[in-house]
Design a protein around this motif. Structure first.
Motif, mmCIF file in Angstrom:
data_model
loop_
_atom_site.group_PDB
_atom_site.id
_atom_site.type_symbol
_atom_site.label_atom_id
_atom_site.label_comp_id
_atom_site.label_asym_id
_atom_site.label_seq_id
_atom_site.Cartn_x
_atom_site.Cartn_y
_atom_site.Cartn_z
ATOM 1 N N VAL A 101 0.806 -48.195 9.898
ATOM 2 C CA VAL A 101 2.242 -48.235 9.642
ATOM 3 C C VAL A 101 2.433 -48.214 8.130
ATOM 4 C CG1 VAL A 101 4.382 -49.557 9.935
ATOM 5 C CG2 VAL A 101 2.655 -49.566 11.755
ATOM 6 N N ASP A 102 3.090 -47.185 7.621
ATOM 7 C CA ASP A 102 3.327 -47.044 6.172
ATOM 8 C C ASP A 102 2.026 -47.130 5.379
ATOM 9 O OD1 ASP A 102 6.081 -46.739 6.554
ATOM 10 O OD2 ASP A 102 6.426 -48.907 6.459
ATOM 11 N N ASN A 103 0.984 -46.451 5.845
ATOM 12 C CA ASN A 103 -0.330 -46.415 5.201
ATOM 13 C C ASN A 103 -1.013 -47.777 5.124
ATOM 14 O OD1 ASN A 103 -0.619 -43.666 4.844
ATOM 15 N ND2 ASN A 103 0.530 -43.687 2.934
ATOM 16 N N ILE A 104 -0.650 -48.693 6.023
ATOM 17 C CA ILE A 104 -1.319 -49.989 6.133
ATOM 18 C C ILE A 104 -1.805 -50.113 7.569
ATOM 19 C CG2 ILE A 104 -1.056 -52.503 6.045
ATOM 20 C CD1 ILE A 104 1.057 -52.106 3.898
ATOM 21 N N GLY A 105 -3.058 -50.495 7.738
ATOM 22 C CA GLY A 105 -3.639 -50.621 9.070
ATOM 23 C C GLY A 105 -4.735 -49.597 9.247
ATOM 24 N N SER A 106 -4.948 -49.171 10.499
ATOM 25 C CA SER A 106 -5.983 -48.176 10.809
ATOM 26 C C SER A 106 -5.421 -46.797 10.526
ATOM 27 C CB SER A 106 -6.397 -48.293 12.277
ATOM 28 O OG SER A 106 -6.943 -49.560 12.525
ATOM 29 N N CYS A 107 -5.792 -46.240 9.375
ATOM 30 C CA CYS A 107 -5.186 -44.988 8.912
ATOM 31 C C CYS A 107 -6.259 -43.953 8.571
ATOM 32 C CB CYS A 107 -4.339 -45.236 7.661
ATOM 33 S SG CYS A 107 -2.987 -46.419 7.871
ATOM 34 N N ASN A 108 -5.885 -42.691 8.691
ATOM 35 C CA ASN A 108 -6.707 -41.566 8.254
ATOM 36 C C ASN A 108 -6.020 -40.928 7.056
ATOM 37 O OD1 ASN A 108 -8.759 -41.599 10.337
ATOM 38 N ND2 ASN A 108 -7.147 -40.945 11.736
ATOM 39 N N TYR A 109 -6.778 -40.737 5.990
ATOM 40 C CA TYR A 109 -6.251 -40.128 4.774
ATOM 41 C C TYR A 109 -6.934 -38.781 4.603
ATOM 42 C CZ TYR A 109 -4.848 -44.953 4.086
ATOM 43 O OH TYR A 109 -4.314 -46.202 4.260
ATOM 44 N N SER A 110 -6.138 -37.703 4.602
ATOM 45 C CA SER A 110 -6.723 -36.356 4.586
ATOM 46 C C SER A 110 -7.257 -35.952 3.209
ATOM 47 C CB SER A 110 -5.711 -35.328 5.083
ATOM 48 O OG SER A 110 -4.577 -35.333 4.255
ATOM 49 N N ASN A 111 -6.756 -36.504 2.136
ATOM 50 C CA ASN A 111 -7.296 -36.208 0.808
ATOM 51 C C ASN A 111 -7.402 -37.509 0.025
ATOM 52 O OD1 ASN A 111 -8.127 -35.284 -1.634
ATOM 53 N ND2 ASN A 111 -6.500 -33.779 -1.874
ATOM 54 N N PRO A 112 -8.522 -38.224 0.180
ATOM 55 C CA PRO A 112 -8.649 -39.522 -0.474
ATOM 56 C C PRO A 112 -8.556 -39.470 -1.996
ATOM 57 C CG PRO A 112 -10.706 -38.890 0.594
ATOM 58 C CD PRO A 112 -9.685 -37.883 0.968
ATOM 59 N N CYS A 113 -8.851 -38.312 -2.598
ATOM 60 C CA CYS A 113 -8.726 -38.205 -4.055
ATOM 61 C C CYS A 113 -7.280 -38.402 -4.504
ATOM 62 C CB CYS A 113 -9.256 -36.863 -4.540
ATOM 63 S SG CYS A 113 -11.049 -36.725 -4.368
ATOM 64 N N ASP A 114 -6.330 -38.007 -3.672
ATOM 65 C CA ASP A 114 -4.918 -38.223 -3.996
ATOM 66 C C ASP A 114 -4.594 -39.709 -4.108
ATOM 67 O OD1 ASP A 114 -4.478 -35.503 -4.041
ATOM 68 O OD2 ASP A 114 -3.479 -35.438 -2.079
ATOM 69 N N LEU A 115 -5.251 -40.542 -3.298
ATOM 70 C CA LEU A 115 -5.017 -41.985 -3.348
ATOM 71 C C LEU A 115 -5.411 -42.570 -4.695
ATOM 72 C CD1 LEU A 115 -6.453 -42.968 0.151
ATOM 73 C CD2 LEU A 115 -4.039 -42.725 -0.470
ATOM 74 N N LEU A 116 -6.405 -41.963 -5.330
ATOM 75 C CA LEU A 116 -6.879 -42.465 -6.620
ATOM 76 C C LEU A 116 -5.866 -42.262 -7.737
ATOM 77 C CD1 LEU A 116 -10.571 -41.220 -6.453
ATOM 78 C CD2 LEU A 116 -9.704 -43.518 -5.981
ATOM 79 N N GLN A 117 -4.930 -41.329 -7.557
ATOM 80 C CA GLN A 117 -3.946 -41.051 -8.604
ATOM 81 C C GLN A 117 -3.053 -42.264 -8.882
ATOM 82 O OE1 GLN A 117 -4.240 -38.259 -10.385
ATOM 83 N NE2 GLN A 117 -5.929 -37.795 -8.996
ATOM 84 N N ASN A 118 -2.903 -43.161 -7.915
ATOM 85 C CA ASN A 118 -2.025 -44.330 -8.069
ATOM 86 C C ASN A 118 -2.764 -45.575 -8.541
ATOM 87 O OD1 ASN A 118 0.163 -42.814 -7.077
ATOM 88 N ND2 ASN A 118 -0.503 -43.213 -4.989
#
Length: 194
Positions: A101-118
């Protein structure tokens, strides 16, 4: 350098649990302690943790987390393609998956490098030659007592307390980069929840 990506993955796992105390279990003889296991294959996975430790025990959230890591990135990975986080909460003796829910919990991230930008890269990580961005270059990373400030956020009441199993799997196409599991118990520290 890129084992710091594994550190970031661990932070993403914990991101779904901020504002709680996390008691990590080692074994029956030691009721509290940081516990992690490799659910991949150390002989073939490109990123392998030799050691990982978190202090204090219990981890106070919000608060400061001191993280020590010794990891090897066996080969350069230009841009991992997916990160899967599975969080399970124990209820009446059975573990049930916490939904995403809102990227919290059991989630799949299709481009984890994008997460690093924050993520603001800690100076200790930059001193190891990595800027917390992709690519993940071949390297051995040793971080001793990296202090991470864990902020306060609101959590849904159904995930604020309990016993958890958390698994993070990073992939590059069909190749597993790493897979690690953490077992912990979470206890509310009196934060605001919905």
């Amino acid at each position: 350098m890129s084992s710091n990506f594994a550190l970031i993955a661990l932070l993403i796992i914990c991101n779904g649990m901020l504002q709680v105390k996390c008691y990590f279990r080692v074994n029956i003889e030691t009721p509290l302690g940081f516990d992690w296991t490799n659910c991949g294959d150390k002989s073939v996975d490109p990123i392998v943790f030799n050691s990982m430790n978190a202090e204090p025990d219990p981890v106070n959230i919000p608060g400061n987390l001191s993280l020590s890591i010794d990891a090897i990135i066996k080969t350069t990975i230009a841009e991992p393609t997916s990160l899967q986080i599975i969080i399970k909460k124990k209820f009446l003796g059975t573990f049930f998956e916490v939904p995403c829910v809102d990227n919290i919990g059991s989630c799949n991230y299709s481009n984890p490098c994008d997460l690093l930008q924050n993520i603001k890269c800690p100076p200790e990580v930059e001193a190891q030659g990595w800027n917390c961005r992709c690519p993940l270059t071949q390297n051995e990373i040793k971080l001793e007592k990296l202090v991470i400030i864990i902020p306060t956020i609101s959590l849904p009441s159904f995930i604020e307390n309990g016993e958890y199993e958390i698994q993070a799997t990073l992939n590059n196409g069909n190749e597993r980069v790493f897979c690690y599991k953490i077992h912990c118990s979470l206890h509310s520290t009196g934060i605001i929840v919905h």
